[in-house]
Design a protein around this motif. Structure first.
Motif, PDB file in Angstrom:
ATOM      1  N   LEU A  11       0.844  -1.199   0.000  1.00  0.00           N
ATOM      2  CA  LEU A  11       0.000   0.000   0.000  1.00  0.00           C
ATOM      3  C   LEU A  11       0.881   1.252   0.000  1.00  0.00           C
ATOM      4  O   LEU A  11       0.575   2.246  -0.652  1.00  0.00           O
ATOM      5  CB  LEU A  11      -0.916   0.013   1.222  1.00  0.00           C
ATOM      6  CG  LEU A  11      -1.773  -1.227   1.445  1.00  0.00           C
ATOM      7  CD1 LEU A  11      -2.568  -1.104   2.728  1.00  0.00           C
ATOM      8  CD2 LEU A  11      -2.700  -1.444   0.255  1.00  0.00           C
ATOM      9  N   LEU A  49      -6.578  -0.681  -2.693  1.00  0.00           N
ATOM     10  CA  LEU A  49      -7.332  -1.045  -1.486  1.00  0.00           C
ATOM     11  C   LEU A  49      -8.590  -1.864  -1.756  1.00  0.00           C
ATOM     12  O   LEU A  49      -9.149  -2.450  -0.827  1.00  0.00           O
ATOM     13  CB  LEU A  49      -7.740   0.220  -0.720  1.00  0.00           C
ATOM     14  CG  LEU A  49      -6.770   0.750   0.339  1.00  0.00           C
ATOM     15  CD1 LEU A  49      -5.445   1.146  -0.270  1.00  0.00           C
ATOM     16  CD2 LEU A  49      -7.384   1.935   1.085  1.00  0.00           C
ATOM     17  N   VAL A  58      -7.820  -4.788   2.499  1.00  0.00           N
ATOM     18  CA  VAL A  58      -6.790  -4.420   3.476  1.00  0.00           C
ATOM     19  C   VAL A  58      -7.239  -4.809   4.882  1.00  0.00           C
ATOM     20  O   VAL A  58      -8.416  -5.002   5.147  1.00  0.00           O
ATOM     21  CB  VAL A  58      -6.474  -2.909   3.449  1.00  0.00           C
ATOM     22  CG1 VAL A  58      -5.872  -2.527   2.127  1.00  0.00           C
ATOM     23  CG2 VAL A  58      -7.728  -2.093   3.743  1.00  0.00           C
TER      24      VAL A  58
END
Lengths: 90, 643
Positions: A11, A49, A58
């Protein structure tokens, strides 16, 4: 209110930052804060995400504690987002 | 002509120098398939019980499978199977890289080695031929030098070499086997078995290819996976950061083993994380044969330590074992220690865990500098950790004690050291915490090879925060609901039962779990279609799941024959103590619940109270011949040892 969001794993690479602030309305839940984050960052956050049609991919903790998407937030909270650590991590 | 497999298994006797070939028919291959099950087949059929792991009777099997070498992502692994010098029970360890496919291209599906050579040798396998060659000149060399030497001697730079370095030669009980210098059959000490046999390496080269029943279907599946695998969040992350991505996440979630599992939260995790490693060091990705994901890491460093990229780079287990497990937050030192383990062919998990054990003994005064050759072996001392890696590889001083693993080291040290020796069946705990991941704790206790983290998907993949895509991928196993992470009740044990069969068939078919794991991108019907397209068999998912069930039951049969007190279905006491700090503070395994879960597992497996597979279970798996092996033990064996 401002929520501090820390990003771990891929991320961090895909969003190009270690952490960021998300503006959320008072009493917002983690789910609402994540929606705000997508709006603030744009398509790269959506790609990182969200799995299309299947929701967020996530995992997160709130202020260093396990939480779920319905958990309500307060000003200054720290939300840590990280990829799922699937089994067999050799 | 068969599809998928070659139909030939190479037999080598290092004592006599004799080489021969076994041929098996289509029914045999469809029953035993490859990998761990082919290894167990030969060990059960041909090895006497209670053989010395370092003696001539111990068989050492390198096995690919009927599907390895098909030109598709993830069909690239092989197993090494033998009696383990670490556990005294069945040893089995998988690796990818390039060796497995090359063995297939050279015309063999597996190599079965017995005997002990009088002098160092290596085995040269090429296009249906094999010969034993002198290795006196390369014995003692590190693996990079010996690989170069073998390739020069054979005049071919494309030769694939599976081999041992000083760790294996010095009989470090957790020595591993490397191929291409940066891929490892990591666990259960198979490198020490090679060392005892004076077998430095197996070099392989083949110009054949795997015959496919339906090449177009194989190509179609391969193209599909390469195009779409990043839709899976785990495979996407593995492509970008490899398994190094798990360090920071596991810590944030409170289950990164820290200071010998005293806690699950390491204050120095950011410093040794994959993100920091990629930011501060020169890191690139690498691949195994034919793989789309490219999860491997390659790290180059000049200062403060020189790290040779030829040995790859740290993955999650090494980062945690040589980092947080030892309380070390020094990134360069952790990376260097990992490189040393790779260079010397020692399992980075057991190496780090063994040093962490010694550090805790030192913390409690059980060990002093008088015992540790003057080394200040406190948690967090990165230089001390590095020195101990070197000393273990050379069995130098105190390193000689640690080179036998925590179980034997605790026996030699005494003074209550066994309390800090975290192992199951003699193998050190990997870097995952069974107090948070309930199924993982069960894995450690029931795994026939000792504590192992690759027995099932981990509980966190199915808990209330897990990505929906993971749940969706696993539904063909009947996993239809999310379950809490730390539970070990009946619903969780049902999940465990099916996941264990799934993981075990991957180790039989020699498939990469990052491609084919229950929550990874390949769906189960695509696995069935791929297996059909390679082999031409009208194979079903039922048959594939039975490969897993055969592996677990054949391994169990091997362990029963050993009648060993180490064969306990239990966890180290620390797993029953609460995690001290962090997001999972207070988490622990409940003893009564654990005992009940183990007994329920026996029932689900159709095992009796002695953990013997019931006779008709073996018949159901087409393993009736294993009943003959177990018959002498059925009446006299005691009840299975739980505590």
């Amino acid at each position: 209110m401002k929520i501090r969001v820390k990003l771990l794993g891929y991320l961090r690479l895909e969003l190009g930052r270690k952490e960021m602030d998300v503006d959320a309305p008072p009493g917002a839940s983690i789910a609402e804060a994540l929606a705000r984050l997508l709006g603030q960052v744009g398509p790269e956050a959506e790609r990182a995400l969200v799995t299309p049609g299947r929701g967020y991919n996530v995992v997160f903790t709130l202020n260093g504690r396990v939480a779920d998407v319905t958990t309500l937030l307060s000003e200054g909270d720290e939300l840590t987002l990280f990829p799922p650590s699937a089994g067999g991590a050799r | 002509m068969p599809y998928g497999y070659n139909g030939k298994i190479l037999r080598v006797d290092l004592s006599s120098g004799q080489i021969s070939v076994d041929e098996h028919d289509d029914v045999w291959y469809r029953t035993y398939m490859g990998g761990a099950v082919v290894g167990a087949y030969y060990l059960l059929k041909e090895m006497p019980p209670k053989a010395d792991p370092y003696g001539p009777d111990n068989l050492l099997v390198f096995a690919a499978s009927a599907v390895v070498g098909a030109p598709m992502s993830g069909y690239n692994r092989f197993s090494v199977i033998s009696k383990s010098p670490l556990t005294g029970l069945i040893g089995d360890t998988e690796a990818a890289g390039f060796f497995g496919p090359e063995l297939k291209f050279a015309g063999f599906d597996a190599v079965v080695i017995r005997g002990v050579s009088a002098k160092p040798v290596y085995l040269w396998i090429h296009d249906g031929e094999a010969e034993i060659r002198d290795a006196c000149a390369i014995w003692g060399l590190e693996t990079k030098e010996s690989q170069t030497s073998i390739r020069e001697e054979l005049g071919d730079r494309q030769v694939r070499v599976a081999q041992i370095g000083p760790g294996g030669e010095n009989l470090v009980r957790f020595a591993n086997v490397t191929n291409e210098l940066n891929h490892f059959n990591g666990r259960t000490g198979m490198g020490a078995v090679m060392g005892a046999k004076k077998l430095k390496a197996i070099a392989v080269r083949g110009h054949g290819k795997v015959q496919l029943a339906n090449p177009e279907k194989v190509r179609e599946l391969g193209r599909y996976f390469a195009r779409t695998f990043k839709e899976n969040p785990d495979d996407r992350g593995l492509n970008l950061l490899g398994t190094s991505q798990y360090v920071a996440g596991q810590n944030a979630d409170g289950h990164l083993p820290t200071r010998n599992f005293q806690t699950g939260f390491f204050e120095g995790a950011e410093a040794i994380s994959g993100e920091t490693m990629h930011e501060k060091l020169e890191v690139s990705g690498d691949s195994c044969w034919g793989c789309s994901i490219r999860c491997k890491r390659v790290v180059k460093m000049e200062e403060p330590y020189v790290v040779d990229p030829a040995y790859g780079g740290p993955e999650y287990e090494g980062m945690a074992a040589l980092g947080s497990y030892c309380g070390v937050d020094d990134l360069p030192a952790m990376v260097k220690a990992n490189e040393l383990c790779n260079r010397y062919t020692m399992d980075c998990i057991s190496t780090g865990a063994t040093i962490a054990f010694a550090m805790e003994c030192y913390e409690h005064g059980i060990l002093t500098q008088a015992d540790t050759d003057g080394i200040d072996l406190r948690f967090g001392n990165a230089l001390a950790m590095l020195r101990m890696v070197e000393k273990i590889a050379r069995r130098d001083g105190f390193g000689d004690i640690l080179a036998d693993g925590v179980m034997r080291a605790a026996e030699r040290i005494g003074k209550g050291a066994e309390k800090y020796a975290l192992h199951c069946r003699g193998q050190e705990l990997p870097a995952h915490d069974g107090r948070v991941k309930g199924m993982l704790g069960i894995s450690y206790a029931v795994s026939p090879v000792g504590a192992d983290h690759v027995v099932v998907e981990h509980d966190t993949d199915f808990d209330f925060r897990a990505p929906q895509v993971f749940l969706d991928q696993a539904t063909p196993l009947g996993i239809l609901e999310r379950l809490p992470t730390s539970t070990i009740d009946n619903p969780k044990m049902r999940m465990f039962y099916y996941l264990q069969q799934h993981f075990s068939f991957m180790d039989t078919m020699c498939l990469c779990l990052f491609n084919f794991g229950p929550v990874r991108h390949f769906r189960m019907h695509e696995l069935v279609e791929g297996t059909q397209a390679i082999t031409g068999w009208e194979i079903s998912f039922l048959e594939i799941m039975n490969y897993g069930a055969r592996r677990v039951n054949m391994f169990r049969a091997f362990n029963i024959r050993e009648e060993s007190p180490i064969d306990r279905f239990w966890l180290p006491e620390r797993m029953f103590e609460p995690i001290r700090t962090g997001p999972r503070e207070g988490y622990k395994v409940d003893k009564e619940a654990f005992r009940k879960a183990i007994r329920n597992y026996f029932e689900m497996m159709n095992w009796d109270e002695k953990a013997f597979p019931r006779p008709m279970k073996l018949v159901e798996l087409d393993l009736d011949w294993v009943n003959d092996i177990l018959l002498p033990y059925r009446a006299t064996a005691p009840a299975a040892i739980l505590e």
